[in-house]
Design an enzyme around this catalytic site. Structure first.
Site, PDB file in Angstrom:
ATOM      1  N   LEU A  46       8.709  -5.415   8.865  1.00 57.49           N
ATOM      2  CA  LEU A  46       8.406  -6.670   8.260  1.00 57.49           C
ATOM      3  C   LEU A  46       7.046  -6.657   7.304  1.00 57.49           C
ATOM      4  O   LEU A  46       6.706  -7.570   6.969  1.00 57.49           O
ATOM      5  CB  LEU A  46       8.022  -7.446   9.545  1.00 57.49           C
ATOM      6  CG  LEU A  46       8.993  -7.749  10.521  1.00 57.49           C
ATOM      7  CD1 LEU A  46       8.643  -8.413  11.846  1.00 57.49           C
ATOM      8  CD2 LEU A  46      10.112  -8.461   9.854  1.00 57.49           C
ATOM      9  N   CYS A  47       6.832  -5.452   6.757  1.00 56.92           N
ATOM     10  CA  CYS A  47       5.695  -5.354   5.968  1.00 56.92           C
ATOM     11  C   CYS A  47       6.153  -5.841   4.403  1.00 56.92           C
ATOM     12  O   CYS A  47       7.320  -5.750   3.949  1.00 56.92           O
ATOM     13  CB  CYS A  47       5.362  -3.869   5.689  1.00 56.92           C
ATOM     14  SG  CYS A  47       4.371  -3.479   7.055  1.00 56.92           S
ATOM     15  N   HIS A  48       5.208  -6.376   3.582  1.00 53.81           N
ATOM     16  CA  HIS A  48       5.356  -7.055   2.529  1.00 53.81           C
ATOM     17  C   HIS A  48       5.287  -5.745   1.463  1.00 53.81           C
ATOM     18  O   HIS A  48       4.726  -4.950   1.614  1.00 53.81           O
ATOM     19  CB  HIS A  48       4.607  -7.965   2.062  1.00 53.81           C
ATOM     20  CG  HIS A  48       4.610  -9.422   2.917  1.00 53.81           C
ATOM     21  ND1 HIS A  48       3.879  -9.431   4.083  1.00 53.81           N
ATOM     22  CD2 HIS A  48       5.262 -10.591   2.340  1.00 53.81           C
ATOM     23  CE1 HIS A  48       4.052 -10.656   4.473  1.00 53.81           C
ATOM     24  NE2 HIS A  48       5.045 -11.282   3.333  1.00 53.81           N
TER      25      HIS A  48
ATOM     26  N   MET B 284      -1.703  -1.482   6.788  1.00 52.65           N
ATOM     27  CA  MET B 284      -0.515  -0.711   7.122  1.00 52.65           C
ATOM     28  C   MET B 284      -0.304   0.245   6.124  1.00 52.65           C
ATOM     29  O   MET B 284       0.122   1.648   6.249  1.00 52.65           O
ATOM     30  CB  MET B 284       0.657  -1.442   7.298  1.00 52.65           C
ATOM     31  CG  MET B 284       0.675  -2.381   8.437  1.00 52.65           C
ATOM     32  SD  MET B 284      -0.043  -1.600   9.937  1.00 52.65           S
ATOM     33  CE  MET B 284       1.500  -0.616  10.205  1.00 52.65           C
ATOM     34  N   GLU B 285      -0.495   0.210   4.839  1.00 47.36           N
ATOM     35  CA  GLU B 285      -0.361   1.196   3.849  1.00 47.36           C
ATOM     36  C   GLU B 285      -1.398   2.339   4.118  1.00 47.36           C
ATOM     37  O   GLU B 285      -1.264   3.597   3.828  1.00 47.36           O
ATOM     38  CB  GLU B 285      -0.771   0.574   2.516  1.00 47.36           C
ATOM     39  CG  GLU B 285       0.401  -0.382   1.906  1.00 47.36           C
ATOM     40  CD  GLU B 285       0.708  -1.829   2.704  1.00 47.36           C
ATOM     41  OE1 GLU B 285       1.734  -2.206   2.626  1.00 47.36           O
ATOM     42  OE2 GLU B 285      -0.186  -2.140   3.664  1.00 47.36           O
TER      43      GLU B 285
ATOM     44  N   ASP C 243       4.091  19.869   9.229  1.00 50.22           N
ATOM     45  CA  ASP C 243       5.447  20.502   8.728  1.00 50.22           C
ATOM     46  C   ASP C 243       5.136  21.761   7.750  1.00 50.22           C
ATOM     47  O   ASP C 243       5.957  22.906   7.914  1.00 50.22           O
ATOM     48  CB  ASP C 243       6.174  19.552   7.708  1.00 50.22           C
ATOM     49  CG  ASP C 243       7.413  20.061   7.111  1.00 50.22           C
ATOM     50  OD1 ASP C 243       8.144  20.630   7.759  1.00 50.22           O
ATOM     51  OD2 ASP C 243       7.595  20.104   5.863  1.00 50.22           O
TER      52      ASP C 243
END
Length: 165
Positions: free
Chosen positions: A79-81, A117-118, A132
């Site tokens: 739901l992130c733009h 969120m970014e 990793d």
């Protein structure tokens, strides 16, 4: 429970998930900074510091992965733009107290929605990349402490995590 009552902006009145409509919001400069860490054995940290990890430059690769991830956040979180970021930085520093690496990411834009969120995605993917690239030497590494440190801009105003330095 409706989104308004619960305080959850991605839940509509019928309780269904939806993308928030930001069309009526004002464009402002928005900045968010997040952090996280990768705890590891001192020998693994030394291996990374010396540039002797089997897969190459751990810190440089993790920095690039974090920046790339910030730019792709809308592809990862439903739901992130999609945002036109104007700046993303990822800093990775040794922290002898862990021991390990501490990752800090900042995302910035001028727009109608925030970049928390970014910044969080950049930190998360940078930490995963460190894991990793060094897992051949240390499978017991731990990723932790991923959190928003601060954000500014937008209708909800500024935020600073109470435990931020």
């Amino acid at each position: 429970m409706s989104g308004a009552k619960s305080g959850l902006t991605h839940i509509d009145a019928s309780g269904e998930a939806h993308m928030v409509d930001v069309s009526d919001k004002a464009e402002t400069v928005r900045i968010a900074t997040a952090e996280g860490h990768v705890k590891m054995a001192p020998e693994t940290l030394a291996l990374i510091r010396q540039g002797n990890a089997k897969k190459g430059d751990v810190i440089g690769t993790a920095r690039l992965a974090g920046i790339m991830a910030a730019k792709r956040t809308a592809d990862l979180i439903p739901l992130c733009h999609p945002l036109m970021l104007t700046k993303v930085t990822v800093e990775i520093e040794e922290d002898a107290a862990l021991p390990g690496l501490r990752v800090t990411a900042t995302a910035k834009l001028t727009g109608k929605t925030g970049v928390e969120m970014e910044a969080l995605t950049a930190v998360s993917v940078a930490c995963l990349t460190i894991y990793d690239m060094a897992k051949a030497a240390d499978k017991a590494m731990e990723i932790g402490g991923v959190r928003l440190l601060e954000k500014s801009g937008g209708k909800s105003g500024d935020f600073r995590h109470p435990e931020a330095k």
